[in-house]
Design an enzyme around this catalytic site. Structure first.
Site, mmCIF file in Angstrom:
data_model
loop_
_atom_site.group_PDB
_atom_site.id
_atom_site.type_symbol
_atom_site.label_atom_id
_atom_site.label_comp_id
_atom_site.label_asym_id
_atom_site.label_seq_id
_atom_site.Cartn_x
_atom_site.Cartn_y
_atom_site.Cartn_z
ATOM 1 N N HIS A 163 2.108 4.336 16.219
ATOM 2 C CA HIS A 163 2.517 3.743 17.221
ATOM 3 C C HIS A 163 3.861 5.026 17.091
ATOM 4 O O HIS A 163 4.197 5.260 18.435
ATOM 5 C CB HIS A 163 3.898 2.550 16.779
ATOM 6 N N HIS A 211 0.803 -1.235 -0.366
ATOM 7 C CA HIS A 211 -0.085 -0.064 -0.047
ATOM 8 C C HIS A 211 0.828 1.308 0.342
ATOM 9 O O HIS A 211 1.890 1.428 0.406
ATOM 10 C CB HIS A 211 -0.509 0.058 1.545
#
Length: 149
Positions: free
Chosen positions: A31, A24
């Site tokens: 995070h 992608h």
């Protein structure tokens, strides 16, 4: 005997997920953004230049051995370790973990740390307005600069 598809020698890096690297487009890592924001807040409230010492530590770096199966003691680290350096290292380790897993690209890691840093600076600036006292704080940035709030 090795991998039946790739043969005995596999030059691909190991990945945590069998799918491999991202299929992608690049996008920000949650995070890393949270790590960047939290560490920026900590650097604002603590003496980021304070030296860090560990009991019994000789400030040794560890490096992988020849086959990568273990860590060996490397050279001694020169200079002083600081709260800022240790916090930056913590944020980096949290952020880069998703890159190692094959979920994000390296650019996601650093740009997400910086995005978290900007979010934290905005929060600190807003919170400063709620205090009656006139004070300021200097916050070190990931790029080596600093900002005064």
């Amino acid at each position: 005997s090795g991998d039946p598809i790739l043969g005995a020698h596999n030059y691909l890096l190991p990945m945590a997920f069998p799918e491999g690297s991202p299929m992608h487009p690049s996008y920000g890592a949650g995070h890393a953004t949270v790590a960047g924001a939290c560490v920026t807040i900590l650097k604002a409230f603590f003496d980021h230049g304070h030296p860090v010492t560990f009991a019994g530590s000789d400030k040794k770096a560890f490096v992988p051995n020849a086959d990568g199966s273990a860590l060996d003691v490397g050279e001694v680290i020169e200079g002083r370790m600081t709260v800022e350096g240790e916090l930056n290292k913590l944020a980096s380790n949290i952020a880069i973990g998703r890159d190692w897993a094959g979920v994000h690209y390296f650019s996601d890691y650093i740009e997400s740390l910086r995005m978290g840093e900007q979010i934290a600076i905005g929060i600190l600036e807003e919170q400063k307005l709620t205090y009656g006292e006139n004070f300021s704080m200097t916050v070190p940035l990931y790029d080596g600069g600093s900002i005064r709030i």
